[in-house]
Design a protein around this motif. Structure first.
Motif, PDB file in Angstrom:
ATOM      1  N   PHE A 450       1.273  -0.691   0.238  1.00  0.00           N
ATOM      2  CA  PHE A 450      -0.176   0.408  -0.184  1.00  0.00           C
ATOM      3  C   PHE A 450       1.521   1.472   0.129  1.00  0.00           C
ATOM      4  N   SER A 451       0.315   2.371  -0.597  1.00  0.00           N
ATOM      5  CA  SER A 451       1.311   3.220  -0.921  1.00  0.00           C
ATOM      6  C   SER A 451       0.235   5.017   0.149  1.00  0.00           C
ATOM      7  N   ASN A 452       0.557   5.459  -0.591  1.00  0.00           N
ATOM      8  CA  ASN A 452       0.489   6.973   0.274  1.00  0.00           C
ATOM      9  C   ASN A 452       0.676   7.524   1.783  1.00  0.00           C
ATOM     10  N   ARG A 453      -0.871   7.238   2.730  1.00  0.00           N
ATOM     11  CA  ARG A 453      -0.641   8.263   4.021  1.00  0.00           C
ATOM     12  C   ARG A 453      -0.341   6.532   5.209  1.00  0.00           C
ATOM     13  N   PHE A 454      -1.335   5.618   4.847  1.00  0.00           N
ATOM     14  CA  PHE A 454      -0.495   4.410   5.390  1.00  0.00           C
ATOM     15  C   PHE A 454       0.779   4.067   5.395  1.00  0.00           C
ATOM     16  N   LYS A 455       1.483   4.822   4.451  1.00  0.00           N
ATOM     17  CA  LYS A 455       2.893   4.192   5.404  1.00  0.00           C
ATOM     18  C   LYS A 455       3.502   5.171   6.078  1.00  0.00           C
ATOM     19  N   GLU A 456       2.272   5.857   6.929  1.00  0.00           N
ATOM     20  CA  GLU A 456       3.166   6.654   8.181  1.00  0.00           C
ATOM     21  C   GLU A 456       2.938   6.085   9.120  1.00  0.00           C
ATOM     22  N   ILE A 457       1.843   5.363   9.048  1.00  0.00           N
ATOM     23  CA  ILE A 457       2.132   4.357  10.330  1.00  0.00           C
ATOM     24  C   ILE A 457       2.925   3.701  10.940  1.00  0.00           C
ATOM     25  N   ILE A 458       3.386   3.793  12.155  1.00  0.00           N
ATOM     26  CA  ILE A 458       4.043   2.860  13.183  1.00  0.00           C
ATOM     27  C   ILE A 458       4.437   1.838  13.421  1.00  0.00           C
ATOM     28  N   LYS A 459       4.778   1.324  12.609  1.00  0.00           N
ATOM     29  CA  LYS A 459       4.954  -0.985  13.783  1.00  0.00           C
ATOM     30  C   LYS A 459       6.068  -1.069  13.665  1.00  0.00           C
ATOM     31  N   TYR A 460       5.688  -1.000  15.709  1.00  0.00           N
ATOM     32  CA  TYR A 460       6.869  -1.048  17.577  1.00  0.00           C
ATOM     33  C   TYR A 460       5.819  -2.544  17.218  1.00  0.00           C
ATOM     34  N   ASN A 461       6.631  -3.642  17.088  1.00  0.00           N
ATOM     35  CA  ASN A 461       6.517  -4.853  18.002  1.00  0.00           C
ATOM     36  C   ASN A 461       4.720  -5.428  17.959  1.00  0.00           C
ATOM     37  N   SER A 462       5.066  -5.247  16.592  1.00  0.00           N
ATOM     38  CA  SER A 462       3.824  -5.702  15.958  1.00  0.00           C
ATOM     39  C   SER A 462       2.345  -4.925  16.165  1.00  0.00           C
ATOM     40  N   LEU A 463       2.479  -4.017  16.429  1.00  0.00           N
ATOM     41  CA  LEU A 463       1.488  -2.489  17.192  1.00  0.00           C
ATOM     42  C   LEU A 463       1.806  -1.259  16.367  1.00  0.00           C
ATOM     43  N   GLN A 464       0.333  -0.944  15.954  1.00  0.00           N
ATOM     44  CA  GLN A 464       0.422   0.489  14.491  1.00  0.00           C
ATOM     45  C   GLN A 464       0.243   1.437  15.455  1.00  0.00           C
ATOM     46  N   VAL A 465       1.594   2.257  15.802  1.00  0.00           N
ATOM     47  CA  VAL A 465       1.086   3.751  16.093  1.00  0.00           C
ATOM     48  C   VAL A 465       1.144   4.855  15.348  1.00  0.00           C
ATOM     49  N   SER A 466      -0.223   5.241  15.371  1.00  0.00           N
ATOM     50  CA  SER A 466      -0.624   6.418  14.746  1.00  0.00           C
ATOM     51  C   SER A 466      -0.090   7.765  15.038  1.00  0.00           C
ATOM     52  N   PRO A 467       1.241   8.311  14.008  1.00  0.00           N
ATOM     53  CA  PRO A 467       1.659   8.895  14.518  1.00  0.00           C
ATOM     54  C   PRO A 467       0.648  10.882  14.551  1.00  0.00           C
ATOM     55  N   SER A 468      -0.737  10.652  14.255  1.00  0.00           N
ATOM     56  CA  SER A 468      -0.910  11.998  14.430  1.00  0.00           C
ATOM     57  C   SER A 468      -1.872  11.720  15.891  1.00  0.00           C
ATOM     58  N   GLU A 469      -1.649  10.606  16.727  1.00  0.00           N
ATOM     59  CA  GLU A 469      -1.914  10.429  17.952  1.00  0.00           C
ATOM     60  C   GLU A 469      -1.030  11.524  18.576  1.00  0.00           C
ATOM     61  N   LEU A 470       0.196  11.119  18.170  1.00  0.00           N
ATOM     62  CA  LEU A 470       1.374  11.705  19.027  1.00  0.00           C
ATOM     63  C   LEU A 470       1.413  13.460  19.059  1.00  0.00           C
ATOM     64  N   GLU A 471       1.196  13.593  17.623  1.00  0.00           N
ATOM     65  CA  GLU A 471       1.951  14.729  17.279  1.00  0.00           C
ATOM     66  C   GLU A 471       0.553  15.984  17.728  1.00  0.00           C
ATOM     67  N   GLY A 472      -0.651  15.041  18.453  1.00  0.00           N
ATOM     68  CA  GLY A 472      -1.502  15.301  18.938  1.00  0.00           C
ATOM     69  C   GLY A 472      -1.502  15.913  20.052  1.00  0.00           C
ATOM     70  N   ILE A 473      -1.295  15.305  20.868  1.00  0.00           N
ATOM     71  CA  ILE A 473      -0.504  15.491  22.163  1.00  0.00           C
ATOM     72  C   ILE A 473       0.341  15.803  22.586  1.00  0.00           C
ATOM     73  N   LEU A 474       1.471  16.454  22.068  1.00  0.00           N
ATOM     74  CA  LEU A 474       2.902  17.674  21.499  1.00  0.00           C
ATOM     75  C   LEU A 474       1.726  18.335  21.582  1.00  0.00           C
ATOM     76  N   PHE A 475       1.362  18.513  20.793  1.00  0.00           N
ATOM     77  CA  PHE A 475       0.751  20.454  20.367  1.00  0.00           C
ATOM     78  C   PHE A 475      -0.532  20.835  21.604  1.00  0.00           C
ATOM     79  N   GLU A 476      -0.564  19.944  22.696  1.00  0.00           N
ATOM     80  CA  GLU A 476      -1.199  20.549  23.801  1.00  0.00           C
ATOM     81  C   GLU A 476       0.014  20.771  25.282  1.00  0.00           C
TER      82      GLU A 476
END
Length: 556
Positions: A450-476
């Motif tokens: 798959f291409s495009n935005r899905f490739k931004e999803i981070i795979k840590y120990n087989s678990l998917q981490v959303s960059p936008s979620e972490l970015e939202g927290i940093l903005f706080e």
């Protein structure tokens, strides 16, 4: 109109209840007719210079330039590359190029030599429109690209080094005979005439040349039709994105096809932008999430009677935290995310009737569009509330990449749906959502690339981490001005989340890397922690649209 009046679910596809009807075959023909009917009304304002253009001035200048370009040798089917900042003259020149049936392409004037070289070569451009800032680069291009015939400068009052001054060309007067010549050219237009070559972001390799034709840009009126009405004749529309990007062209087309007044922006400074909105009574604009965040950071209190009432978000996922912050501070009547790209225009759009509610959705199919969710690893269509790849089909969708049959075969399925590469689902009423709006991770076996935005999803120990979620927290965090999260390779865990942060000027010495890591750790599950660390930067790299360039961060 409510959602139920606009879309229906048939055979596991969400479909618009209306087909897009073409009332004309030429974008520029409709634009010239609309502008001509507005006569002495202010049609365009250049935000940088403050110059106002009446509809008549704009119309006559487009025709004048078109005739001059024809005399110089530009003809229907020629590609003209633009390497200049947004401006009123840039807009006039773009529309003049379309008036003679030529093709527009280009990139930001701040891009390095390699970028504009690729644009000129890959698009087959014979002519180049640039600015004094890039005169040395233009000279080098003329030496190295044998097919490049002439260079024009949009900001030079005199010819320089043999390069042609656009302001000087504008000093000529049009005449009835000249207008008839343009009318005759336009009468030969077809829906399938190529008018723009866009280049994809290049997130999957070298940017691909995407063809946009009259039929694609005429169909952008879907966002102005009944039920959507995001751009109307009475709006004053800000053009924030560079014309070389799909977003800039689409908003320009949507506004001028409606006869709306446009305000052209060359750059984005949040404080100055807010003052320009108030000065020019801007009512409608499209942004990428990073610009919305900058606007939110620029003010500390709610604005009363802010004229910007319709806000469209595109480019990537917007944190609901930032969306709520913007709504509370600027009080728009409509705030909607749209699902689109270089290839598919505004394919999914939130109805105007939903106003500032349901900010998480990326919309419903625009007029003439249909969309479906495909199970990963198969071609099976999924029902509502099942996660898979979003695929779309409709009149704004490109007919394909130029000279790239391999990419065309990989990007479209057998039914002509575009494979977006984005994971999402649709609800029972036909609204679409990205999965990282719903889940913090999603585990699956991926059987195809798959291409495009899905490739931004981070795979840590087989678990998917959303960059936008972490970015939202940093903005706080009170010290954070901008933030971007990527995954970096790790031999033990696959990928580690790593943050790049720009601090507010007055907070630069008040926070450390460990403090931000701890700040995030307190708000997320253990596997989502910023194990890749935090890097402080003076600014984040941005794409032509103003989106954060995560590919550049990965190379940093």
């Amino acid at each position: 109109m409510e959602t139920k009046d606009l879309v229906e679910i048939v055979e596991d596809e969400v479909k618009s209840k209306r087909e897009f009807i073409y009332n004309d075959v030429s974008v520029i023909k409709v634009v010239l007719q609309k502008i001509s009917s507005n006569k002495e009304k202010v049609q365009m304002i250049d935000a940088t210079s403050g110059k106002h253009w009446s509809a008549k001035q704009m119309h006559d200048s487009i025709v004048t330039l078109a005739l001059q370009l024809m005399e110089i040798g530009i003809k229907k089917g020629d590609c003209v590359a633009f390497y200049a900042p947004n401006s009123d003259i840039h807009a006039i020149m773009l529309l003049a190029v379309w008036s003679i049936g030529a093709i527009y392409s280009g990139c930001m004037h701040t891009n390095p030599y390699r970028e504009i070289y690729n644009v000129v070569v890959d698009s087959g451009s014979k002519f180049l429109i640039s600015c004094k800032q890039n005169i040395e680069t233009c000279a080098l291009l003329m030496q190295e690209v044998q097919t490049l015939k002439k260079v024009f400068l949009i900001d030079s009052e005199v010819d320089d080094r043999g390069f042609i001054s656009v302001p000087k060309l504008l000093q000529n007067n049009t005449n009835v005979k000249g207008e008839r010549m343009i009318d005759e050219l336009l009468s030969k237009s077809t829906l399938d005439d190529l008018i723009k070559i866009n280049f994809s972001s290049g997130t999957t390799g070298r940017p691909k040349a995407t063809s946009l034709r009259n039929r694609n840009l005429l169909a952008v009126l879907a966002i102005a039709s009944e039920g959507f009405e995001i751009v109307t004749p009475n709006d004053t529309v800000a053009i924030n994105s560079h014309f070389g990007h799909a977003g800039g062209t689409l908003m320009l087309a949507a506004a001028l096809l409606q006869g709306s007044k446009i305000i052209v922006f060359a750059n984005f400074d949040p404080s100055a932008y807010i003052s320009w909105v108030e000065k020019y009574d801007i009512t409608c604009a499209m942004f990428v999430p990073s610009l919305i965040n900058l606007l939110c950071k620029a003010v500390s209190h709610p604005y009363k009677n802010f004229s910007l009432k319709k806000v469209l978000i595109t480019g990537e996922v917007l944190s609901s935290l930032i969306a709520d912050d913007f709504i509370s501070k600027f009080n728009p009547s409509y705030f909607g995310q749209t699902f689109g790209s270089t290839e598919m225009g505004f394919s999914l759009v939130k109805p105007i009737s939903e106003g500032i509610t349901n900010v998480s959705t990326v919309g419903i199919p625009a007029i003439g569009f249909k969309a479906k969710i495909i199970e990963m690893g198969s071609e099976r269509k999924l029902k509502a509330n099942k996660i898979g790849e979003i695929r779309v089909k409709g009149p704004q969708l490109t007919l394909g990449y130029l000279n790239n049959e391999k990419a065309n075969k990989e990007s479209f399925d057998e039914e002509g749906f575009f494979k977006t590469g984005d994971l999402g689902y649709y609800s029972d009423d036909g609204h679409f959502y990205f999965t990282d709006r719903l889940l913090n991770f999603y585990i699956f076996s991926l059987k195809e690339k798959f291409s495009n935005r899905f490739k931004e999803i981070i795979k840590y120990n087989s678990l998917q981490v959303s960059p936008s979620e972490l970015e939202g927290i940093l903005f706080e965090h009170e010290a954070v001005k901008e933030a971007a999260v990527i995954g970096i390779p790790d031999s033990n865990w696959g990928q580690l989340p790593k943050a790049f942060v720009v601090l507010k000027e007055q907070k630069k010495d008040s926070v450390t890397e460990n403090e931000l890591i701890e700040f995030v750790s307190k708000k997320v599950a253990e596997y989502k922690r910023l194990r890749g660390g935090v890097v402080f930067l003076p600014q984040l790299p941005k794409s032509i649209l103003g989106k954060i360039d995560k590919k550049a961060l990965k190379l940093a």
